[in-house]
Write a protein that holds these residues in place. Structure first.
Motif, PDB file in Angstrom:
ATOM      1  N   SER A   1      -6.690  -2.371 -14.503  1.00  0.00           N
ATOM      2  CA  SER A   1      -6.276  -1.801 -15.784  1.00  0.00           C
ATOM      3  C   SER A   1      -6.315  -0.266 -15.775  1.00  0.00           C
ATOM      4  O   SER A   1      -5.779   0.371 -16.677  1.00  0.00           O
ATOM      5  N   HIS A   2      -6.943   0.317 -14.764  1.00  0.00           N
ATOM      6  CA  HIS A   2      -6.983   1.774 -14.641  1.00  0.00           C
ATOM      7  C   HIS A   2      -6.375   2.243 -13.322  1.00  0.00           C
ATOM      8  O   HIS A   2      -6.710   3.321 -12.819  1.00  0.00           O
ATOM      9  N   SER A   3      -5.507   1.431 -12.757  1.00  0.00           N
ATOM     10  CA  SER A   3      -4.842   1.767 -11.503  1.00  0.00           C
ATOM     11  C   SER A   3      -3.333   1.620 -11.684  1.00  0.00           C
ATOM     12  O   SER A   3      -2.883   0.906 -12.571  1.00  0.00           O
ATOM     13  N   ASP A   4      -2.600   2.307 -10.834  1.00  0.00           N
ATOM     14  CA  ASP A   4      -1.144   2.258 -10.915  1.00  0.00           C
ATOM     15  C   ASP A   4      -0.572   2.285  -9.501  1.00  0.00           C
ATOM     16  O   ASP A   4      -0.899   3.176  -8.719  1.00  0.00           O
ATOM     17  N   VAL A   5       0.248   1.294  -9.179  1.00  0.00           N
ATOM     18  CA  VAL A   5       0.968   1.266  -7.906  1.00  0.00           C
ATOM     19  C   VAL A   5       2.452   1.309  -8.251  1.00  0.00           C
ATOM     20  O   VAL A   5       2.983   0.375  -8.853  1.00  0.00           O
ATOM     21  N   GLY A   6       3.081   2.412  -7.901  1.00  0.00           N
ATOM     22  CA  GLY A   6       4.476   2.594  -8.257  1.00  0.00           C
ATOM     23  C   GLY A   6       5.318   3.038  -7.077  1.00  0.00           C
ATOM     24  O   GLY A   6       4.808   3.288  -5.979  1.00  0.00           O
ATOM     25  N   PHE A   7       6.614   3.132  -7.320  1.00  0.00           N
ATOM     26  CA  PHE A   7       7.540   3.541  -6.267  1.00  0.00           C
ATOM     27  C   PHE A   7       8.716   4.277  -6.878  1.00  0.00           C
ATOM     28  O   PHE A   7       8.990   4.165  -8.074  1.00  0.00           O
ATOM     29  N   THR A   8       9.395   5.051  -6.029  1.00  0.00           N
ATOM     30  CA  THR A   8      10.666   5.650  -6.398  1.00  0.00           C
ATOM     31  C   THR A   8      11.652   5.392  -5.274  1.00  0.00           C
ATOM     32  O   THR A   8      11.280   5.346  -4.100  1.00  0.00           O
ATOM     33  N   VAL A   9      12.904   5.192  -5.654  1.00  0.00           N
ATOM     34  CA  VAL A   9      13.977   4.952  -4.693  1.00  0.00           C
ATOM     35  C   VAL A   9      15.251   5.592  -5.250  1.00  0.00           C
ATOM     36  O   VAL A   9      15.499   5.561  -6.463  1.00  0.00           O
ATOM     37  N   ARG A  10      16.025   6.179  -4.377  1.00  0.00           N
ATOM     38  CA  ARG A  10      17.293   6.787  -4.799  1.00  0.00           C
ATOM     39  C   ARG A  10      18.307   5.704  -5.163  1.00  0.00           C
ATOM     40  O   ARG A  10      18.433   4.704  -4.475  1.00  0.00           O
ATOM     41  N   HIS A  11      19.033   5.949  -6.244  1.00  0.00           N
ATOM     42  CA  HIS A  11      20.101   5.059  -6.697  1.00  0.00           C
ATOM     43  C   HIS A  11      21.405   5.843  -6.669  1.00  0.00           C
ATOM     44  O   HIS A  11      21.501   6.913  -7.291  1.00  0.00           O
ATOM     45  N   LEU A  12      22.370   5.341  -5.909  1.00  0.00           N
ATOM     46  CA  LEU A  12      23.690   5.975  -5.785  1.00  0.00           C
ATOM     47  C   LEU A  12      23.589   7.451  -5.385  1.00  0.00           C
ATOM     48  O   LEU A  12      24.423   8.264  -5.764  1.00  0.00           O
ATOM     49  N   VAL A  13      22.546   7.808  -4.700  1.00  0.00           N
ATOM     50  CA  VAL A  13      22.309   9.144  -4.166  1.00  0.00           C
ATOM     51  C   VAL A  13      21.976  10.180  -5.246  1.00  0.00           C
ATOM     52  O   VAL A  13      21.365  11.193  -4.972  1.00  0.00           O
ATOM     53  N   VAL A  14      22.311   9.934  -6.490  1.00  0.00           N
ATOM     54  CA  VAL A  14      22.229  10.972  -7.511  1.00  0.00           C
ATOM     55  C   VAL A  14      20.958  10.972  -8.354  1.00  0.00           C
ATOM     56  O   VAL A  14      20.685  11.960  -9.031  1.00  0.00           O
ATOM     57  N   THR A  15      20.197   9.896  -8.317  1.00  0.00           N
ATOM     58  CA  THR A  15      19.004   9.859  -9.160  1.00  0.00           C
ATOM     59  C   THR A  15      17.945   8.993  -8.498  1.00  0.00           C
ATOM     60  O   THR A  15      18.193   8.325  -7.503  1.00  0.00           O
ATOM     61  N   LYS A  16      16.764   9.002  -9.067  1.00  0.00           N
ATOM     62  CA  LYS A  16      15.686   8.156  -8.576  1.00  0.00           C
ATOM     63  C   LYS A  16      15.333   7.123  -9.640  1.00  0.00           C
ATOM     64  O   LYS A  16      15.217   7.458 -10.821  1.00  0.00           O
ATOM     65  N   VAL A  17      15.183   5.898  -9.198  1.00  0.00           N
ATOM     66  CA  VAL A  17      14.710   4.835 -10.075  1.00  0.00           C
ATOM     67  C   VAL A  17      13.224   4.665  -9.786  1.00  0.00           C
ATOM     68  O   VAL A  17      12.795   4.673  -8.632  1.00  0.00           O
TER      69      VAL A  17
END
Length: 187
Positions: free
Chosen positions: A22-38
């Motif tokens: 409840s006090h931890s966060d596992v996240g990610f980012t990945v490029r979408h269509l080269v122009v942004t990050k999801v």
């Protein structure tokens, strides 16, 4: 500038620590269509870590429930759970087993193995040790912030969506972790 050993850090305690989801966060980012990050996260994380006086023998075991993926888009989350990506019906969890910490500049590196879709690869995790602190319930907490990078195709996540000649999703995935854990009390 030299990096302190873990035992030189104020408040250092050796022991076994249980992850406080409840006090931890596992996240990610990945490029979408080269122009942004999801961005996305996994709401189901569990495991423990062991701190020792010797950095090389510290360890961590983390299990991430892949069905808890949350990108704030139900349709996308459903697609990520499918055989195009995680195939959660067959491979419900991602695991990470870290087996030793080494100093690197003013940060640390946890050497470990990530297993996803039945494939295990070495993935180093660079992290900061945020500190040790008593909590209001008589326990002791430890906190970490970490980052790693993987290539999704190394783990058989081979979705090849292309739109107008551009890859829908990049191969490179950046992983971001904020982890809080509680020291186990002797029984």
């Amino acid at each position: 500038m030299s990096t302190p050993t873990l035992t030189e850090i104020p408040g250092f305690l050796a022991g076994t620590w249980d992850i406080d989801a409840s006090h931890s966060d596992v996240g990610f980012t990945v490029r979408h269509l080269v122009v942004t990050k999801v961005r996305g996260r996994f709401d189901g994380v569990s495991g423990h870590l062991v701190t020792t006086d010797d950095l090389a023998t510290s360890s961590v075991e983390v299990v991430i429930d892949l069905s808890t993926i949350n990108t704030h888009n139900e349709q996308r989350d459903g697609h990520l759970k499918s055989a195009d990506f995680f195939e959660v019906d067959t491979y419900p969890a991602l695991t990470y087993r870290g087996t030793g910490v080494r100093a690197q500049g003013d940060r640390y590196v946890l050497d470990g193995e990530l297993t996803l879709k039945g494939i295990t690869k070495t993935v180093p995790l660079t992290f900061e040790l945020n500190g040790f602190s008593p909590d209001p319930w008589g326990g002791t907490r430890i906190g970490f912030s970490g980052d790693a990078e993987i290539n999704r195709k190394d783990f058989n996540v081979n979705f090849e969506g292309v739109q107008n000649g551009i890859a829908v999703v990049s191969d490179k995935i950046n992983i971001h972790i904020e982890l809080e854990a509680v020291l186990r009390q002797d029984a």
